[in-house]
Design a protein around this motif. Structure first.
Motif, short mmCIF file in Angstrom:
data_model
loop_
_atom_site.label_atom_id
_atom_site.label_comp_id
_atom_site.label_asym_id
_atom_site.label_seq_id
_atom_site.Cartn_x
_atom_site.Cartn_y
_atom_site.Cartn_z
N UNK A 199 -36.21 15.37 -1.93
CA UNK A 199 -35.64 16.32 -2.89
C UNK A 199 -35.68 15.79 -4.31
N UNK A 200 -35.99 14.50 -4.50
CA UNK A 200 -36.06 13.92 -5.84
C UNK A 200 -37.45 14.07 -6.46
N UNK A 201 -38.41 14.55 -5.70
CA UNK A 201 -39.74 14.81 -6.25
C UNK A 201 -40.49 13.59 -6.73
N UNK A 202 -40.27 12.46 -6.11
CA UNK A 202 -40.95 11.24 -6.54
C UNK A 202 -42.44 11.30 -6.19
N UNK A 236 -31.77 5.62 -4.36
CA UNK A 236 -31.16 5.29 -3.07
C UNK A 236 -29.64 5.23 -3.20
N UNK A 237 -29.15 4.63 -4.27
CA UNK A 237 -27.70 4.57 -4.48
C UNK A 237 -27.12 5.97 -4.60
N UNK A 249 -33.83 13.54 2.26
CA UNK A 249 -33.14 13.61 0.97
C UNK A 249 -33.96 12.97 -0.14
N UNK A 250 -34.70 11.92 0.17
CA UNK A 250 -35.59 11.32 -0.83
C UNK A 250 -36.56 12.36 -1.36
N UNK A 295 -46.00 5.85 -1.11
CA UNK A 295 -45.07 6.97 -1.24
C UNK A 295 -44.29 7.23 0.05
N UNK A 296 -44.91 6.98 1.20
CA UNK A 296 -44.22 7.19 2.47
C UNK A 296 -43.45 5.96 2.94
N UNK A 297 -43.40 4.95 2.12
CA UNK A 297 -42.65 3.73 2.43
C UNK A 297 -41.28 3.84 1.77
N UNK A 298 -40.40 4.62 2.40
CA UNK A 298 -39.10 4.89 1.78
C UNK A 298 -38.28 3.65 1.48
N UNK A 299 -38.43 2.61 2.29
CA UNK A 299 -37.64 1.40 2.09
C UNK A 299 -37.97 0.69 0.78
#
Length: 362
Positions: free
Chosen positions: A31-34, A66-67, A28-29, A52-56
């Motif tokens: 999908x935000x195109x960050x 994230x919220x 899902x992250x 970029x691959x550190x989602x946390x």
């Protein structure tokens, strides 16, 4: 701030219906195109390694994203969402912030990881990730719960780490381990405390590929409970390979239950690794032996880089598979792992709605 023990309240709901978990944070992250700059934010703009691959890290640099993801999953029908803390330990975060000694002919070993555990920056970062990750999910759970009149819960996600206690990476020395049990235990103790401080309701030791790592997490949970006079329900969830084994420690599901039944978990289950079709026989075996509630949140099929989510199954497919699981008496908790978006979870929630939950044989 510790949370009250909601075990009895959750168990009452579990006797009435199948509770719905959330889907894939990472999927899902995306999908935000960050981009890399968005992941770093101003605070980590000068970090030498990509983030970029550190989602946390997004719980700190992009908390609104994230919220919003938590909100989407709750609105899609999730009763429980996991915090964005899968890799929120100093050991896991060292991959993004510390030079790898192997790049200069060295190796990672207990001496290296002792320095990691004593690193003030990594300790503060891990603590902040867990507290903020829990707080972000807590707020969305409370907001959506208030708006809908249906209570939502927060599960503190405790991931498997990037190291193994069971296997040696050294072909010449089968006894060598890059890290010790006590070091893994210490990292998990901090994570558990941070998650509880942030206000989670449940602790979820998940995506277990190494049962000994998970054992350290379970010991950490119990030690924190004993020392801090707090008690939360615990869910144990393993990732299994094509033969139904935890992928590093090679425990079959019955052995997994035997190894963790002493923890008296609220639930034990399977997640990640396989699509629902390949997971089903192992879930059936676990359902037969487990003397507690059972959870399942499989990947949306096997990886497919040509698919929009990176996985084959669409929401309608996950709905059909998870309804089949439910009608077969296999489920108390249902959700999705990699490739499962809020729309997948909405479909899963529809699929299990009105189906009687699995009866626990204690």
């Amino acid at each position: 701030m510790s949370q009250p023990d909601f075990t009895a309240e959750i168990e009452k709901s579990l006797e009435e219906r199948i509770l719905v978990l959330d889907g894939a944070m990472g999927t899902t992250i995306r999908t935000y195109g960050l981009d890399e700059a968005a992941a770093r934010g101003e605070r980590f703009a000068k970090n030498e390694k990509d983030l970029l691959n550190n989602g946390d890290i997004l719980s700190i640099t992009n908390p609104e994203v994230i919220a919003d993801i938590h909100k989407q999953f709750y609105n899609a029908g999730s009763d429980i969402c996991e915090t964005n803390t899968f890799s929120a330990t100093g050991i896991a975060q060292s991959e993004f912030f510390v030079e790898d000694p192997r790049e200069k002919g060295g190796r990672k070993d207990p001496e290296f990881f002792q320095k990691i555990l004593e690193d003030d920056f990594l300790n503060e970062l891990a603590w902040e990730m867990n507290v903020k990750g829990s707080q972000l999910c807590r707020k969305m759970a409370d907001d959506v719960g208030t708006d809908t009149g249906v209570k939502r819960y927060v599960a503190g996600a405790i991931g498997p780490l990037t190291v193994s206690l069971s296997n040696s990476p050294d072909a010449e020395d089968a006894s060598f381990r890059v890290v010790t049990f006590d070091q893994v235990l210490e990292a998990y103790r901090m994570q558990v405390r941070g998650l509880i401080e942030g206000g989670c309701d449940i602790l979820m030791i998940e995506t277990i590929f190494d049962s000994l790592n998970a054992k350290a997490a379970a010991v950490a949970v119990q030690e924190v409970f004993d020392e801090d006079k707090v008690k939360l329900p615990v869910i144990i969830s393993a990732a299994v390979g094509l033969g139904g084994e935890t992928m590093i420690s090679a425990q079959k599901v019955e052995a997994l239950w035997n190894a963790f039944m002493h923890v008296k978990p609220l639930a034990i289950g399977l997640n990640c690794s396989l699509g629902p079709d390949l997971m089903k026989p192992f879930l059936e075996e676990l359902s037969d032996v487990a003397g507690t509630y059972v959870s399942a949140y499989p990947n949306a099929g096997l990886p497919n880089p040509l698919a929009p989510t990176g996985f084959d199954l669409e929401p309608v497919h996950m709905k059909d598979y998870m309804r089949d699981f439910a009608q077969g008496g296999l489920l108390n908790f249902a959700g999705g792992c990699c490739g499962n978006t809020p729309e997948h979870v909405r479909a899963i929630a529809e699929g299990v709605k009105g189906v009687a939950p699995r009866k626990v044989r204690r």
